[in-house]
Design an enzyme around this catalytic site. Structure first.
Site, PDB file in Angstrom:
ATOM      1  N   GLY A  13     -12.067  -2.793  -4.344  1.00 58.23           N
ATOM      2  CA  GLY A  13     -12.403  -3.606  -3.187  1.00 58.23           C
ATOM      3  C   GLY A  13     -11.983  -5.058  -3.242  1.00 58.23           C
ATOM      4  O   GLY A  13     -12.563  -5.895  -2.541  1.00 58.23           O
ATOM      5  N   SER A  14     -10.941  -5.387  -4.021  1.00 60.45           N
ATOM      6  CA  SER A  14     -10.561  -6.805  -4.072  1.00 60.45           C
ATOM      7  C   SER A  14      -9.907  -7.260  -2.764  1.00 60.45           C
ATOM      8  O   SER A  14     -10.112  -8.397  -2.327  1.00 60.45           O
ATOM      9  CB  SER A  14      -9.654  -7.091  -5.272  1.00 60.45           C
ATOM     10  OG  SER A  14      -8.380  -6.538  -5.115  1.00 60.45           O
ATOM     11  N   ARG A  93      -7.301   8.261   0.694  1.00 62.57           N
ATOM     12  CA  ARG A  93      -7.343   9.622   1.248  1.00 62.57           C
ATOM     13  C   ARG A  93      -6.418   9.674   2.448  1.00 62.57           C
ATOM     14  O   ARG A  93      -6.416   8.754   3.285  1.00 62.57           O
ATOM     15  CB  ARG A  93      -8.774   9.957   1.650  1.00 62.57           C
ATOM     16  CG  ARG A  93      -8.985  11.415   2.052  1.00 62.57           C
ATOM     17  CD  ARG A  93     -10.477  11.668   2.136  1.00 62.57           C
ATOM     18  NE  ARG A  93     -10.819  12.832   2.951  1.00 62.57           N
ATOM     19  CZ  ARG A  93     -10.934  14.067   2.478  1.00 62.57           C
ATOM     20  NH1 ARG A  93     -10.699  14.306   1.206  1.00 62.57           N
ATOM     21  NH2 ARG A  93     -11.278  15.063   3.272  1.00 62.57           N
ATOM     22  N   HIS A 111      -0.057  -2.242   1.314  1.00 64.25           N
ATOM     23  CA  HIS A 111       0.652  -1.391   0.350  1.00 64.25           C
ATOM     24  C   HIS A 111       1.273  -2.278  -0.729  1.00 64.25           C
ATOM     25  O   HIS A 111       1.912  -3.294  -0.406  1.00 64.25           O
ATOM     26  CB  HIS A 111       1.738  -0.574   1.052  1.00 64.25           C
ATOM     27  CG  HIS A 111       2.478   0.321   0.112  1.00 64.25           C
ATOM     28  ND1 HIS A 111       1.909   1.474  -0.402  1.00 64.25           N
ATOM     29  CD2 HIS A 111       3.714   0.232  -0.437  1.00 64.25           C
ATOM     30  CE1 HIS A 111       2.776   2.045  -1.227  1.00 64.25           C
ATOM     31  NE2 HIS A 111       3.875   1.318  -1.263  1.00 64.25           N
ATOM     32  N   THR A 143       0.823   4.583  10.875  1.00 62.04           N
ATOM     33  CA  THR A 143       1.305   5.674  11.732  1.00 62.04           C
ATOM     34  C   THR A 143       1.094   6.985  10.964  1.00 62.04           C
ATOM     35  O   THR A 143       0.573   6.983   9.853  1.00 62.04           O
ATOM     36  CB  THR A 143       2.796   5.492  12.072  1.00 62.04           C
ATOM     37  OG1 THR A 143       3.534   5.461  10.851  1.00 62.04           O
ATOM     38  CG2 THR A 143       3.044   4.216  12.850  1.00 62.04           C
ATOM     39  N   ASP A 147       2.470   5.256   4.479  1.00 64.49           N
ATOM     40  CA  ASP A 147       3.141   4.016   4.074  1.00 64.49           C
ATOM     41  C   ASP A 147       4.361   3.725   4.940  1.00 64.49           C
ATOM     42  O   ASP A 147       5.429   3.319   4.462  1.00 64.49           O
ATOM     43  CB  ASP A 147       3.517   4.057   2.578  1.00 64.49           C
ATOM     44  CG  ASP A 147       2.284   4.187   1.694  1.00 64.49           C
ATOM     45  OD1 ASP A 147       1.224   3.700   2.097  1.00 64.49           O
ATOM     46  OD2 ASP A 147       2.391   4.779   0.611  1.00 64.49           O
ATOM     47  N   GLN A 175      -0.903 -11.862  -4.167  1.00 65.07           N
ATOM     48  CA  GLN A 175      -0.269 -12.060  -2.851  1.00 65.07           C
ATOM     49  C   GLN A 175      -0.889 -11.156  -1.793  1.00 65.07           C
ATOM     50  O   GLN A 175      -0.978 -11.527  -0.620  1.00 65.07           O
ATOM     51  CB  GLN A 175       1.246 -11.816  -2.947  1.00 65.07           C
ATOM     52  CG  GLN A 175       1.957 -12.746  -3.908  1.00 65.07           C
ATOM     53  CD  GLN A 175       1.672 -14.211  -3.635  1.00 65.07           C
ATOM     54  OE1 GLN A 175       1.551 -14.619  -2.479  1.00 65.07           O
ATOM     55  NE2 GLN A 175       1.547 -15.001  -4.685  1.00 65.07           N
TER      56      GLN A 175
HETATM   57  C1  GRF Z   1      -4.152  -2.402  -3.705  1.00 71.12           C
HETATM   58  O1  GRF Z   1      -3.114  -2.620  -4.623  1.00 71.12           O
HETATM   59  C2  GRF Z   1      -3.593  -1.973  -2.376  1.00 71.12           C
HETATM   60  O2  GRF Z   1      -2.344  -2.513  -2.101  1.00 71.12           O
HETATM   61  C3  GRF Z   1      -3.491  -0.478  -2.544  1.00 71.12           C
HETATM   62  O3  GRF Z   1      -4.618  -0.112  -3.297  1.00 71.12           O
HETATM   63  C4  GRF Z   1      -5.019  -1.213  -4.106  1.00 71.12           C
HETATM   64  C5  GRF Z   1      -6.453  -1.455  -3.793  1.00 71.12           C
HETATM   65  O4  GRF Z   1      -6.998  -2.474  -4.605  1.00 71.12           O
HETATM   66  N1  GRF Z   1      -3.399   0.182  -1.266  1.00 71.12           N
HETATM   67  P1  GRF Z   1      -8.374  -3.132  -4.195  1.00 71.12           P
HETATM   68  O5  GRF Z   1      -9.391  -1.987  -4.103  1.00 71.12           O
HETATM   69  O6  GRF Z   1      -8.198  -3.816  -2.893  1.00 71.12           O
HETATM   70  O7  GRF Z   1      -8.712  -4.059  -5.302  1.00 71.12           O
END
Ligand code: GRF
Length: 206
Positions: A13-14, A93, A111, A143, A147, A175
């Site tokens: 969840g960062s 999922r 992504h 969509t 990705d 970033q």
């Molecule tokens: C992130 O690297 C995001 O780009 C990808 O999954 C990871 C999730 O990390 N889709 P967090 O849970 O937001 O820390």
């Protein structure tokens, strides 16, 4: 009233936290109304609650292969919270075409690669194996193809000679935390993210 955003997570969840922190600023054009996780053990749920955000697990394992019913419950929770926009922040999922169409133009994903390069998993290890010199992250509209979808923002980082998947991933993640709130804000305001706001992030390789 600001549009209400629901965030879907599966783990740490960062990125969710970055969105919550950005939305806590008075000038931010959205409010985070709800965090949903498809895993009850997602650490992000507790983090969201600590920020005073309603957070709920709707465990996908309870529904096994019945994605439609799982997603119907999520849509019900999102609707009940008044959410009109969904952010996928590490939601692991696959979504059905029905759910994607329901939120078409209103669902964003982050992504950890510069799409269309490296869709899917293990992007940092694959980037290192490919020997690329510039890596990064992408925020895009969701969509039916995983990705894929219109790109809203990207940030690039250098790949350094001693990088591991971990060090490169950490550089990209920093970033992600910048461009996801930025892309959401611009999307809601109907503006595109100015190229110069992310292009400057690339510095020469050592
Ligand atoms: C992130 O690297 C995001 O780009 C990808 O999954 C990871 C999730 O990390 N889709 P967090 O849970 O937001 O820390």
């Amino acid at each position: 009233m600001k549009p209400r955003v629901g965030i879907l997570i599966s783990g740490r969840g960062s990125n969710m936290q970055a969105l919550i922190r950005a939305a806590a600023q008075s000038g931010y054009p959205a409010e985070i109304a709800l965090v949903l996780s498809n895993r009850s053990d997602a650490p992000g749920l507790e983090i969201a609650r600590r920020h005073g955000i309603a957070a709920q697990a709707i465990p996908s394992r309870d529904f096994r292969a019945d994605r439609a019913t799982h997603e119907a419950q999520m849509t019900h929770a999102l609707d009940a919270a008044g959410c009109t926009i969904v952010c996928l922040a590490g939601y692991m999922r696959l979504l059905t075409p029905y759910f994607v169409q329901h939120w078409a133009g209103r669902m964003l994903n982050i992504h950890p690669a510069l799409l269309p390069a490296f869709p899917g998993l293990d992007t940092h290890a694959r980037a290192l194996a490919a020997g690329i010199k510039i890596h990064g992250c992408t925020v895009h509209l969701v969509t039916e193809t995983m990705d894929d979808g219109p790109i809203l923002a990207q940030a690039a980082v250098p790949v350094l000679p001693d990088d591991t998947a971990q060090t490169l991933g950490d550089r990209v993640l920093a970033q992600e935390h910048i461009i996801f709130p930025m892309a959401l804000s611009h999307h809601i305001s109907g503006q595109s993210v100015p190229a110069e706001s992310t292009a400057a992030l690339v510095s020469p390789c050592a």
